[in-house]
Design a protein around this motif. Structure first.
Motif, PDB file in Angstrom:
ATOM      1  N   ASP A  43      35.351  35.615  51.175  1.00  0.00           N
ATOM      2  CA  ASP A  43      34.348  36.665  51.092  1.00  0.00           C
ATOM      3  C   ASP A  43      33.094  36.255  52.021  1.00  0.00           C
ATOM      4  N   THR A  96      30.872  42.193  49.523  1.00  0.00           N
ATOM      5  CA  THR A  96      32.085  42.727  48.880  1.00  0.00           C
ATOM      6  C   THR A  96      33.060  41.851  48.383  1.00  0.00           C
ATOM      7  N   ASN A  98      36.301  40.122  47.316  1.00  0.00           N
ATOM      8  CA  ASN A  98      37.770  40.306  47.486  1.00  0.00           C
ATOM      9  C   ASN A  98      37.928  41.073  48.707  1.00  0.00           C
ATOM     10  N   ALA A  99      37.078  41.081  49.775  1.00  0.00           N
ATOM     11  CA  ALA A  99      36.962  41.941  50.864  1.00  0.00           C
ATOM     12  C   ALA A  99      38.267  41.916  51.598  1.00  0.00           C
ATOM     13  N   GLN A 101      41.148  41.824  51.132  1.00  0.00           N
ATOM     14  CA  GLN A 101      42.260  42.681  50.470  1.00  0.00           C
ATOM     15  C   GLN A 101      42.016  44.279  50.335  1.00  0.00           C
ATOM     16  N   LYS A 102      40.799  44.521  50.700  1.00  0.00           N
ATOM     17  CA  LYS A 102      40.295  45.948  50.904  1.00  0.00           C
ATOM     18  C   LYS A 102      40.298  46.524  52.339  1.00  0.00           C
ATOM     19  N   ASN A 104      41.300  48.155  55.687  1.00  0.00           N
ATOM     20  CA  ASN A 104      42.514  48.978  56.157  1.00  0.00           C
ATOM     21  C   ASN A 104      43.130  48.528  57.369  1.00  0.00           C
ATOM     22  N   THR A 162      31.842  50.549  54.044  1.00  0.00           N
ATOM     23  CA  THR A 162      32.394  50.478  52.540  1.00  0.00           C
ATOM     24  C   THR A 162      32.460  51.834  52.219  1.00  0.00           C
ATOM     25  N   ASP A 165      35.414  54.152  46.881  1.00  0.00           N
ATOM     26  CA  ASP A 165      36.293  53.485  46.020  1.00  0.00           C
ATOM     27  C   ASP A 165      36.281  52.099  46.199  1.00  0.00           C
ATOM     28  N   GLY A 166      35.444  51.689  47.236  1.00  0.00           N
ATOM     29  CA  GLY A 166      35.417  50.050  47.328  1.00  0.00           C
ATOM     30  C   GLY A 166      36.180  49.823  48.612  1.00  0.00           C
ATOM     31  N   ALA A 167      36.795  50.675  49.283  1.00  0.00           N
ATOM     32  CA  ALA A 167      37.818  50.274  50.408  1.00  0.00           C
ATOM     33  C   ALA A 167      36.822  49.974  51.724  1.00  0.00           C
TER      34      ALA A 167
END
Length: 871
Positions: A43, A96, A98-99, A101-102, A104, A162, A165-167
């Motif tokens: 992160d 963020t 664990n960014a 993994q978020k 797209n 961001t 939902d945090g994505a």
């Protein structure tokens, strides 16, 4: 290689240098606290230091870093670190968790150019044309030309946005400054679909509104501190630049007379004076332009050109003020005041840490860090609006813009028409000036006999007094004020026909029982050069009858006011607007302008407070009413202003607390939210003044007010991106800890707890304005029983005071059983009551006679005493 590219290369080298210098310290801190912060090493592995500055007060470096994933910045992830001797003392982490993994995507499907096209469509700002890349600043980081839709070139770079939902959504970040200056959109466009994900506006329009205008307008005369010959003698003998202004600490013309200020620039903040840009002795400009600001008019609302007064080789800006004329006629003095106060804001707050490296506004940074070429463009009497003001703050290195407007006239209208003595209609009459032709004169009145127009009714009109057909008594109209009845044809045509026959002015008679109004010129109004007004039907028909009967009627036309009010002379508003630039540049660091866009942010509050602090005067008291914008809206100096209540430490006058921010019906967003925050900061100022005294020297003073100014500036630097009230409070507490070893900790806690921002208060999400929870308690080290660290007096709030015999006593934290006693001025006990001190207690003392009393609250291990006034 161009000069600009060379500069960018130099800045890149410097940036790389300090990034490497701080990287190890920041990553070491994050490694040590990774578990507590919930972060993965990935992160922060690619964090990037984007700006830093040295704080003299805290003796440390304020370092700002952003989170990057796959080499792409996470938008608004700016994290504030306080670093000393390579150790992080404080951090407000906005990364963020664990960014990786978020996210797209890592590659865009639409180009940067396409992103501009999509943004312009969805923001409804027009269609961009001939878009071209001016510079490539990095991988997926470009600077485009204006495309015909933006005042500035359009920067576009790839970021992660961001989502709720945090994505983390791959997006193009860009900004478009509309040509009329009304909006400076910062937008994120989905890099896969082209959808608008988020937009912010860097133009903060303060929406002051028109307020309560129940008070009469002030008929102010120009005032002079020195006699004319003394003024010139003093200026010449001093050999310095001089300005006739409503100078520090005057808030407006209502608060005192204008005076000459000689050589006011500060040697530290503006070492080469206010008219320099090259860093060498001697001014580059003799107009109201220099390193910190250009002040000019923008009456035509085109954001370019404009008039700036010229002080000549001696830089003497001594222009008279006149409040009995339209503000357009005294532009030179208004712009001088605007120039002066922008420079004052620059120089004063420089002393407290708003300097070059922190992102202040200068054309030339004199080698002191930060990005240059961003002096303020201050526009006086801006024609794009009324009853308002705004400030646009792009990131460091880009010019902010201040737009100051005119405000509606205040008080009852004067009588523009007088029927002079010698006729039964003698007296003053109201009327509405036309929106075409010449304005009514303000100094030399138009006085003449009145003549009723006659026409031949050859056209469609059947009224011989409406001037819609050929005039038959043209020779009678020459040199006269002509009376015409409304109806039949355009106003411009009527007045032009009378002017063609030699009329010097026109009185238009309303033909229905409705109020007169400002007439439009229609197709012919632009050819009219004489003034005209409309009068109401009843009087007008009496006038027509008298003239038809052959009466001699003599009249006078003169603009008797009231005149519009110039916001350029409301120094509190100027300071407020400039203050937006300070809070935006200091929150999250100078490289971003997006850290004060969340719902609970307090930007309007800091801005009010900046204005209050610079216009505070010796002799003011904590219960002195301070309203924002009282001059602009025609209120007296102790009026409420444009907020929910005046700023006042007395809960009987201003009883607002943190919990009020949840009330969407009572407290607006963002202005009402900011008002509550500024109320707390104003209380803090007075608590520190009570402790350390007041010092009128805003540059080098050592009073409680100076300490408050320093703590607030340092708190802004420490608090982090997207702050809520708890974050702001904690930033100030931390600033005192770092700069003063926390000597004022309990005092600060008591101030905030008094307004509901106590130890147990929660702000919820800073992106919500309705999930706050207030509390009035103190931390254990400042609680009752720790008298050596806490000021027990601040546990009790007695209000209203003065009162009519019903007294409220609010207990900020439970204080147990106590006895309330009241003594008269002779020391006689006139009231006793045993109570349990918690929450709010109301006692009835209406049997007491009017006068001054002493109220005491005696508990097991405390005693509180206060003066009580019964009306």
């Amino acid at each position: 290689m161009t000069k600009k590219i060379m500069l960018l290369c130099a800045l890149f080298i410097v940036s790389l240098g300090f990034s490497q210098e701080y990287d190890a310290a920041l990553k070491s801190f994050l490694n040590t606290n990774r578990s507590q912060l919930g972060l993965q090493s990935s992160d922060y592995e690619e964090l990037k230091v984007v700006s830093h500055s040295f704080s003299k007060s805290m003796q440390l470096d304020n370092v700002y870093a952003t989170q990057r994933i796959n080499g792409i910045e996470v938008y608004n992830s700016n994290t504030s670190f306080a670093v000393k001797n390579n150790q992080v003392l404080s951090a407000k982490v906005s990364f963020t968790v664990n960014a990786a993994q978020k996210v797209n995507a890592t590659n865009p499907l639409i180009s940067a150019l396409d992103a501009i096209t999509r943004a312009s469509s969805q923001l409804q700002v027009g269609s961009a044309t001939n878009l071209q890349i001016e510079e490539t600043l990095g991988a997926n980081d470009f600077l485009f030309n204006t495309g015909g839709i933006s005042s500035n070139n359009i920067p576009v770079k790839l970021v992660y946005q961001t989502m709720q939902d945090g994505a983390l959504q791959l997006a193009w970040d860009l900004s478009i400054y509309l040509l009329d200056g009304s909006h400076y959109f910062s937008a994120r466009i989905d890099a896969l679909t082209g959808t608008l994900l988020q937009k912010d506006d860097w133009v903060i329009s303060c929406d002051f509104g028109k307020g309560d205008h129940s008070h009469a307008a002030k008929n102010l005369e120009s005032s002079v501190l020195f006699a004319e010959n003394t003024t010139k003698m003093e200026v010449n003998s001093a050999g310095g630049n001089s300005y006739r202004v409503f100078g520090l600490p005057l808030e407006s013309p209502s608060h005192g007379a204008d005076f000459i200020v000689i050589d006011p620039s500060d040697a530290i903040a503006s070492p080469f004076g206010w008219h320099d840009t090259n860093g060498a002795a001697g001014p580059e400009f003799t107009i109201t332009r220099g390193n910190n600001v250009i002040a000019r008019d923008d009456i035509d609302a085109n954001n370019s050109g404009g008039f700036s007064p010229d002080g000549g080789a001696s830089l003497t800006f001594d222009f008279p003020y006149n409040f009995n004329t339209d503000p357009n006629n005294v532009l030179d003095s208004a712009i001088t005041n605007l120039f002066y106060w922008n420079n004052i804001m620059h120089d004063v707050w420089y002393q407290y840490g708003f300097d070059e490296a922190s992102g202040n506004f200068q054309d030339n940074n004199y080698g002191n860090g930060g990005n240059a070429s961003d002096f303020v463009d201050a526009q006086a009497q801006d024609g794009s609006g009324t009853n308002n003001a705004n400030f646009a703050t792009p990131p460091d290195g880009n010019n902010p813009r201040m737009q100051m407007y005119l405000w509606d006239p205040q008080g009852p209208a004067g009588d523009p028409l007088t029927i002079n003595a010698g006729h039964p209609l003698t007296g003053g009459y109201t009327g509405a000036s036309a929106g075409f032709g010449a304005p009514l004169p303000e100094d030399i009145a138009i006085t003449s006999d009145l003549v009723l127009v006659l026409d031949n009714n050859a056209g469609d009109s059947v009224d011989e007094n409406d001037s819609c057909d050929q005039i038959t008594n043209g020779t009678d109209l020459n040199g006269k004020i002509v009376v015409i009845r409304r109806g039949g044809c355009e106003f411009g045509l009527k007045v032009l026909a009378a002017e063609t026959q030699g009329a010097v002015a026109v009185i238009m008679v309303q033909n229905v029982n409705e109020a007169p109004f400002g007439m439009g010129g229609g197709d012919f109004g632009d050819q009219v050069t004489i003034p005209s007004i409309m009068v109401e039907q009843g009087f007008g028909e009496n006038l027509i009858t008298a003239l038809s009967n052959g009466d001699t009627v003599n009249g006078t036309l003169l603009n008797a006011g009231p005149f519009r009010i110039d916001g350029d002379l409301d120094n509190g508003i100027i300071a407020h607007e400039y203050g937006h630039g300070i809070s935006i540049r200091l929150t999250g660091g100078a490289s971003t302008s997006g850290c004060l866009t969340n719902d609970e942010q307090m930007g309007e509050g800091w801005s009010d407070w900046f204005g209050l602090m610079l216009t505070q005067r010796s002799g003011d008291q904590s219960n002195t009413n301070r309203g924002i914008g009282t001059y602009a809206i025609g209120q007296p100096t102790d009026g409420q202003g444009i907020r929910n209540a005046p700023y006042n430490t007395d809960f009987g006058v201003n009883g607002f607390t943190y919990g009020n921010t949840n009330n969407t019906g009572q407290i607006s967003q963002p202005h009402g939210i900011g008002f509550v925050w500024s109320t707390m900061l104003w209380d803090l100022n007075w608590a520190l003044i009570d402790q350390y005294g007041y010092d009128p020297d805003l540059y080098n003073g050592t009073g409680g007010n100076n300490l408050a100014m320093q703590l607030v500036i340092d708190g802004l630097k420490l608090q982090g991106c997207s702050p809520g009230f708890v974050d702001g409070r904690n930033g100030i507490l931390e600033a005192d800890q770092l700069a003063n070893d926390g000597v004022n900790e309990c005092l600060i806690w008591e101030v905030f707890a008094r307004r509901g921002l106590g130890f147990s208060a929660t702000q919820g999400s800073p992106f919500s304005r309705t999930d706050q929870s207030e509390a009035f308690d103190l931390p254990s080290q400042c609680s009752l029983g720790n008298e050596d660290q806490g000021n027990l007096d601040n546990n009790f709030i007695v209000y209203p005071n003065p009162n009519d015999g019903l007294i409220n006593i609010r207990t900020l934290q439970p204080a147990g059983d106590a006895t309330i006693s009241i003594f008269d001025i002779n020391g006689r006990n006139v009231y006793n009551l045993d109570v349990l001190m918690q929450d709010i207690l109301t006692i009835n003392t209406q049997e007491l006679t009017s006068g001054i009393y002493i109220l005491t609250i005696e508990g097991q291990n405390y005693s509180h005493t206060t003066k009580l006034i019964v009306n």
